[in-house]
Enzyme design. Structure first.
Site, PDB file in Angstrom:
ATOM      1  CG  ASP A  95      -6.072  -5.515  -5.838  1.00 30.28           C
ATOM      2  OD1 ASP A  95      -4.946  -5.099  -5.508  1.00 30.28           O
ATOM      3  OD2 ASP A  95      -6.365  -6.732  -5.892  1.00 30.28           O
ATOM      4  CD  GLU A 116      -2.196  -3.254  -7.708  1.00 29.42           C
ATOM      5  OE1 GLU A 116      -1.234  -3.422  -6.931  1.00 29.42           O
ATOM      6  OE2 GLU A 116      -3.193  -3.996  -7.719  1.00 29.42           O
TER       7      GLU A 116
END
Length: 588
Positions: A232, A305
């Site tokens: 993330d 990401e």
């Protein structure tokens, strides 16, 4: 420049057709499991509630694994399930080595892994490396300057205003959820950096102890049987170092907005997309590869990401001397239409921006939604639901589906009183809808019954979307031509087609509104995708896209709006398309 890119750049313009060509692959090519995988993102809080508290949980996911198997999913990625105060619903982790109690226990997780393995499904976890919760023991020890934790986070004395004598933050940097990215801690007498909520303190990756700790987190969950990680918010991992005087530079004003609290009021050149971040991703890849070398089994995959420019994003793949992420997420199909509008032209630009820049020998991937974006059907238009699901399955590489996209789920409306997302809560009642991510996080639609079959609770953590009785698994399984039936047929086609797994790719725009993709492999039927993304019916000549296409084409799959019969033959010269109609043909 690689042959792939040279081939793509050699494009032709015929009438209103702009087309591009990818490289061909051999039908004997053997691909690793992730290279043509169907990844499926689960937002655990909203997937299935097993204990009636209105919140989804691990046992709920386990109870629905057969659904994922029947969909044809290769691997399910779970948004964070770790222990957390839930300020940002799991992205503020207080213990990286334990499960959030409202989601279940470590034993529940082990049962999930066991069941998934029995069904041939892989489980991928969300790894949140940039920050921890301020309730994490690491942070508490760092506040107290305990030995070994003094520099676990990014701390700074701040500045003293020469005019007022007041202490001020070290720089003008802004957080993602509005306002300063610095927070003062009285006990320590310093500021700490938080690129997200105040309760999400940035870890200091210039500290080798932090780097080692986070690698231990990866190995811990690999030992528990996960197949890899989605990492993330990676681009914010590092920020610029202080100058020779120990001070951080200010970001320049971007000119994009007059809202002085919004993150994009300033540029983010000093706090995002730093070169050190790329190297850290390479180190994580080494952890994955070393684990497989020692323990055997299938490849443990690393997904990154990154909402970053192509020149930066593509570096995550690795280089000639080191391997990087297996898949840096490709959000072009989200970001380009968001800025340019949904059209065949914007879709082509999105595809170009990835395939023109991707290094040789790497695997593409295609994403149309996630928990941070409004739902795909709401962004692209309900009429284009099947067109977009078809597109990510027809293009080369891996596909990523966010829960509910297979049903055509749309945004739920969330009142200010019911709002949960910190990005919205940090605004106000008049502006929160500009910032909220809650509409795409509403509970999954299983049935037409109470709470859409998601929970037996009197109240769910977020209200359901009001159209759950028209869009749900139970109903769509009974309909002959539902979004769900089309999605399942797509996955089956993709898994069974050597052309879709290994073929060359040609794509382009016809008559401004129609996007076309051709996948070709010698010795196998060609696959042709045609989608009318315009606002009216249109007739196209597919020979303007590819002169080698010969009639007849056989229709294999049509969108829900299509009235054409599957199995019927169609002429390439005069193909009539309804508004929102998308079709997949085969040609010999």
């Amino acid at each position: 420049m690689q042959p792939l890119q040279l081939s793509i750049l050699g494009f032709c313009l015929v009438a209103l057709c702009q087309s591009c060509q990818d490289t061909a692959s051999s039908s004997t090519t053997t691909k690793d499991w992730w290279e043509t995988a169907q990844f499926y993102q689960i937002y655990p809080r909203s997937f299935m509630d097993s204990d009636g508290d209105g919140i989804g949980d691990l046992n709920g996911i386990t109870s629905k694994l057969e659904y994922l198997r029947d969909l044809g999913v290769t691997a399910a990625w779970l948004s964070p399930i770790f222990k957390s105060p839930m300020v940002d619903f799991g992205y503020d982790i207080s213990d990286f080595y334990d499960i959030q109690p409202e989601y279940g226990t470590l034993e529940d997780f082990r049962n999930l892994i066991k069941k998934a393995n029995e069904l041939g499904l892989k489980i991928i976890l969300d790894f949140v490396p940039n920050h921890s919760s301020d309730e994490n023991d690491w942070f508490k020890k760092s506040v107290k300057r305990e030995k070994g934790y003094e520099d676990y986070y990014v701390w700074h004395d701040g500045k003293v205003n020469a005019s007022t004598g007041e202490r001020e933050p070290p720089s003008n940097w802004l957080q993602a959820f509005r306002g300063s990215a610095w927070e003062w801690v009285e006990e320590r007498q310093q500021y700490y950096l938080h690129q997200f909520a105040v309760q999400q303190a940035d870890l200091n990756y210039r500290n080798p102890d932090v780097v080692a700790q986070m690698k231990r987190v990866l190995r811990y969950w690999l030992d528990e049987g996960v197949a890899g990680f989605r990492c993330d918010a990676v681009p914010v991992l590092f920020e610029v170092e202080p100058d020779e005087n120990g001070q951080y530079a200010d970001e320049a004003v971007s000119g994009l907005t007059d809202d002085v609290d919004a993150r994009n009021y300033l540029k983010s050149e000093l706090i995002e997309n730093r070169p050190e971040t790329i190297d850290m991703a390479y180190q994580w890849r080494t952890v994955m590869d070393d684990y497989q070398r020692i323990h055997g089994g299938d490849t443990r995959v690393l997904l990154i990401e990154t909402y970053a420019p192509p020149a930066y994003t593509m570096q995550f793949y690795g280089n000639r001397s080191v391997e990087g992420a297996h898949i840096p997420f490709n959000f072009n199909l989200i970001t380009v239409p968001a800025s340019s509008g949904v059209s065949a032209g914007s879709i082509k630009t999105a595809v170009d921006n990835w395939l023109l820049n991707m290094p040789a020998g790497r695997t593409a991937n295609w994403v149309i939604g996630n928990h941070d974006q409004r739902r795909a059907a709401s962004r692209y238009g309900i009429k284009n639901t099947d067109a977009m699901n078809m597109l990510v399955m027809v293009l080369p590489g891996a596909s990523v589906t966010y829960q509910g996209e297979e049903l055509g789920m749309t945004d739920g409306w969330i009142s200010w009183e019911d709002t949960q997302d910190p990005a919205a809560c940090n605004s106000n009642q008049n502006t929160y809808e500009q910032f909220t991510r809650d509409p795409s996080r509403t509970p999954f639609h299983w049935t037409s019954g109470t709470n859409a079959g998601f929970s037996t609770a009197l109240k769910t953590w977020l209200p359901l979307a009001t159209n759950y009785q028209e869009l749900n698994v139970e109903l769509e399984l009974t309909e002959s031509n539902s979004h769900l039936k089309i999605y399942k047929a797509l996955v089956e086609m993709r898994k069974g087609s050597k052309t879709l797994q290994n073929g060359s790719t040609k794509y382009g725009v016809l008559n401004e509104d129609v996007f076309v993709v051709k996948r070709h492999l010698s010795g196998s039927p060609s696959i042709i995708y045609v989608a009318n993304l315009g606002s009216s019916s249109i007739s196209v000549d597919l020979r303007e896209f590819d002169k080698t296409l010969t009639s007849p084409l056989t229709l294999e799959l049509g969108s829900q709006s299509s009235t054409k019969a599957v199995g019927a033959s169609f002429d390439t010269k005069n193909l009539e398309l309804l508004e929102g109609e998308s079709l997949i043909f085969t040609s010999n």
